[in-house]
Design an enzyme around this catalytic site. Structure first.
Site, short mmCIF file in Angstrom:
data_model
loop_
_atom_site.label_atom_id
_atom_site.label_comp_id
_atom_site.label_asym_id
_atom_site.label_seq_id
_atom_site.Cartn_x
_atom_site.Cartn_y
_atom_site.Cartn_z
N GLU A 190 0.98 -1.19 -0.05
CA GLU A 190 -0.41 -0.05 0.30
C GLU A 190 1.08 1.43 -0.24
O GLU A 190 2.19 1.56 0.49
CB GLU A 190 -0.75 -0.33 1.71
N LYS A 205 -9.99 -6.35 4.85
CA LYS A 205 -10.00 -8.20 3.93
C LYS A 205 -10.66 -8.83 4.60
O LYS A 205 -12.40 -9.14 3.67
CB LYS A 205 -8.85 -8.45 3.27
N1 LIG Z 1 -1.06 -2.72 -6.00
C1 LIG Z 1 -2.29 -3.41 -5.30
O1 LIG Z 1 -1.72 -4.60 -5.68
C2 LIG Z 1 -3.18 -3.71 -5.54
C3 LIG Z 1 -4.18 -2.30 -4.86
N2 LIG Z 1 -5.68 -2.35 -4.61
C4 LIG Z 1 -6.44 -1.38 -4.27
O2 LIG Z 1 -6.44 -0.37 -5.23
C5 LIG Z 1 -6.21 1.20 -5.45
C6 LIG Z 1 -5.24 1.45 -6.31
O3 LIG Z 1 -3.51 0.88 -5.68
P1 LIG Z 1 -3.05 1.49 -7.31
O4 LIG Z 1 -3.27 0.98 -8.16
O5 LIG Z 1 -1.17 0.36 -6.01
O6 LIG Z 1 -1.96 2.43 -6.70
P2 LIG Z 1 -1.11 3.90 -6.73
O7 LIG Z 1 -0.58 4.08 -5.85
O8 LIG Z 1 -0.21 2.91 -7.71
O9 LIG Z 1 -1.87 4.05 -7.78
C7 LIG Z 1 -3.32 4.92 -7.58
C8 LIG Z 1 -3.42 6.20 -8.50
O10 LIG Z 1 -4.62 6.87 -8.25
C9 LIG Z 1 -3.95 8.99 -8.50
N3 LIG Z 1 -4.85 9.62 -7.49
C10 LIG Z 1 -4.50 9.21 -6.11
N4 LIG Z 1 -4.89 10.13 -5.75
C11 LIG Z 1 -5.68 10.99 -6.14
C12 LIG Z 1 -5.87 12.10 -6.25
N5 LIG Z 1 -6.89 12.83 -5.43
N6 LIG Z 1 -6.53 12.95 -6.99
C13 LIG Z 1 -6.34 11.95 -8.97
N7 LIG Z 1 -6.21 11.63 -8.93
C14 LIG Z 1 -5.52 10.37 -8.09
C15 LIG Z 1 -2.34 8.47 -8.59
O11 LIG Z 1 -2.46 9.77 -10.37
P3 LIG Z 1 -0.52 10.27 -9.86
O12 LIG Z 1 -0.17 8.75 -11.37
O13 LIG Z 1 -0.69 10.90 -11.09
O14 LIG Z 1 0.31 9.88 -8.88
C16 LIG Z 1 -2.15 7.40 -9.36
O15 LIG Z 1 -2.62 7.49 -10.73
C17 LIG Z 1 -6.01 0.98 -3.99
O16 LIG Z 1 -7.50 1.66 -3.30
C18 LIG Z 1 -5.12 -0.49 -3.37
O17 LIG Z 1 -5.60 -0.77 -2.27
C19 LIG Z 1 -6.13 -3.89 -4.48
C20 LIG Z 1 -5.96 -4.91 -4.75
C21 LIG Z 1 -4.19 -4.52 -5.09
N1 LIG Z 2 -0.84 -4.28 -0.28
C1 LIG Z 2 -1.96 -5.15 -0.87
C2 LIG Z 2 -2.42 -5.47 -1.97
C3 LIG Z 2 -3.50 -6.05 -2.15
O1 LIG Z 2 -4.81 -5.76 -1.90
C4 LIG Z 2 -1.66 -6.60 -0.45
O2 LIG Z 2 0.03 -6.87 -0.39
O3 LIG Z 2 -1.86 -8.06 -0.32
#
Ligand SMILES: NC(=O)C1=CN([C@@H]2O[C@H](COP(=O)(O)OP(=O)(O)OC[C@H]3O[C@@H](n4cnc5c(N)ncnc54)[C@H](OP(=O)(O)O)[C@@H]3O)[C@@H](O)[C@H]2O)C=CC1
Ligand SMILES: N[C@@H](CC=O)C(=O)O
Ligand code: NA
Length: 428
Positions: A190, A205
């Site tokens: 995260e 979760k």
């Molecule tokens: N990574 C994983 O394996 C998993 C993640 N998740 C969930 O998915 C979600 C996304 O995770 P992840 O992709 O890893 O996160 P990232 O930090 O990689 O991506 C977040 C994205 O959201 C954009 N963003 C964040 N805040 C804002 C805002 N206020 N306004 C506009 N855009 C915003 C960021 O923009 P910018 O790119 O410009 O910084 C970025 O593109 C989370 O809720 C996470 O818990 C769930 C399962 C697995």
């Molecule tokens: N940070 C989380 C991402 C998926 O939910 C994990 O490690 O499982």
């Protein structure tokens, strides 16, 4: 065929995966839903950032409201994270009749029931398969596959980051800090990895799984949580020596209508199928009254596995849109919640003590267990060449949490016990 327009909130690890799948599998996806799927607007924090996928700059915005309020957009895919502000975006999108796909467990664990109630009122879909165990279709399984059964136990490795760390510590002797950094670089952790390592992500979760499995509103505050930051290489070595693997395990169980939900580092007997789940893989073991034992396995984090679930949800919402049946499948919990108290919560324990190496110590220790009605499976005393104390390793039979707390409190006051080195739940 009129295309379905999708608004994306976030283009990070998961968002990029979503774009790749929607573009790469467009022919297959559009044939399933009967029209092209177009990602027509994307909100990011910084629109100048370079991304792993080509995006027409004209569809990028730094204001999520541009996406939410776009009347052309039918479905919002929220993969940006965050809780309070993100909740406001989603509630407003529902107000406009847009369907929601989210990967956000923080949001769903805290405000899932409010969001689902709003979705039902507005006849909208809210799907959140990616929020638990990224690539494993476990939410759909609990809602649909087990709709006929009465779930008694859900046990899960539901955090990829911590399983990756524990596996590398166990198999390669790697250090905790190095592996955490690797998990961050691979996009598993995260944005604040404390929520991974301290068990909060897994607790969120488990609250979601508990709500679905037991059809009652399990809240985050109902989950007892302990993370892996205090787990040492020595603890892992002890687990192995005794025939266990150390796992961060979420456990939700029910007896009659009383439930308990917890997340803690747990010594899992090697013969249990969940003990062999390694690396970023997740697994959810579900025990149903009628079906018996089942287990679901797959990648729990990372761009493409997580995006697979997000896009599958998108397909489901668009199919419903075509049929005009959105909003029918929200599971709004209906059962009154009854949490187990500490007398009712029972499990086996592993305890490692450092004690004075002299006559009568073992007797004092076993007497304390007897006094508080905890029966023992094994007690082993090991002399320690390098230290003046001896190590005592104890495994209990199932004991109530209340009794175990009394034993440990009693140990704090025993002079012969130098340190209570470790206490772990034991499963399997
Ligand atoms: N990574 C994983 O394996 C998993 C993640 N998740 C969930 O998915 C979600 C996304 O995770 P992840 O992709 O890893 O996160 P990232 O930090 O990689 O991506 C977040 C994205 O959201 C954009 N963003 C964040 N805040 C804002 C805002 N206020 N306004 C506009 N855009 C915003 C960021 O923009 P910018 O790119 O410009 O910084 C970025 O593109 C989370 O809720 C996470 O818990 C769930 C399962 C697995
Ligand atoms: N940070 C989380 C991402 C998926 O939910 C994990 O490690 O499982
Ligand atoms: Na899932």
């Amino acid at each position: 065929m009129k295309p379905v327009r999708v608004g994306l909130l976030g283009l990070g690890t998961v968002g990029t995966g979503v774009v790749r799948i929607v573009e790469g599998n467009q022919e297959d996806l559009s044939s399933q839903v009967g029209s092209p799927i177009i990602i027509s607007k994307i909100a990011v924090k910084n629109s100048d950032k370079s991304r792993g996928v080509y995006i027409d700059p004209a569809i990028l915005t730094e204001d999520p409201w541009d996406v939410i309020r776009d009347p052309e957009i039918d479905v919002i895919v929220e993969v940006m994270g965050g809780v309070d502000q993100t909740k406001a975006y989603i509630l407003e999108a529902l107000e406009y009749g847009k369907h929601i796909i989210t990967a956000n467990k923080d949001l769903m664990a805290l405000y899932g029931s409010e969001i689902l109630a709003k979705a039902q009122e507005k006849q909208c879909d809210v799907f959140y398969e990616a929020s638990v165990a990224g690539g494993i279709p476990i939410i759909r399984t609990l809602i649909e596959g087990f709709s006929s059964d009465r779930i008694l136990k859900i046990m899960g490795i539901v955090n990829g980051t911590t399983n990756f760390i524990l596996t590398k510590m166990s198999k390669e002797g790697a250090s905790y800090d190095d592996v955490l950094q690797e998990a961050q670089e691979l996009g598993y952790a995260e944005s604040d990895p404390t929520s991974d390592v301290e068990g909060l992500d897994a607790a969120r979760k488990m609250a979601i799984l508990g709500t679905l499995g037991f059809r009652t509103n399990v809240e985050l505050k109902d989950v007892s949580v302990r993370g892996i930051s205090q787990v040492t290489k020595e603890d892992i070595a002890y687990a192995k020596r005794l025939g266990y693997e150390m796992k961060l395990l979420g456990i939700a169980d029910r007896d009659d209508e009383h439930i308990s939900i917890s997340v803690q580092p747990t010594m899992v007997r090697r013969s249990h199928p969940i003990a062999s789940v390694n690396g970023v893989y997740n697994a959810v073991y579900v025990y149903g009254e009628a079906v018996g034992e089942t287990m679901f396995y797959g990648a729990g984090a990372g761009a493409m596995p997580t995006a697979t679930s997000v896009v599958a949800d998108l397909v489901a919402a668009i199919k419903n849109l075509k049929l005009g049946v959105n909003g029918l499948k929200a599971i709004v919990p209906y059962k009154q919640k009854k949490l187990k108290d500490d007398e009712q919560i029972k499990y086996k324990n592993f305890i490692l003590l450092h004690v004075d190496d002299k006559a009568g110590v073992l007797a004092q220790i076993t007497q304390a267990f007897a006094q508080f009605d905890v029966s023992l499976e094994s007690v082993v005393q090991q002399p320690n060449e390098h230290n003046p104390y001896a190590e005592i390793v104890i495994v209990t039979h199932d004991a109530s949490k209340a009794s175990m707390n009394k034993v440990l409190e009693h140990f704090e006051g025993l002079e012969v016990i130098r340190t209570i080195k470790s206490v772990y739940r034991v499963e399997g």
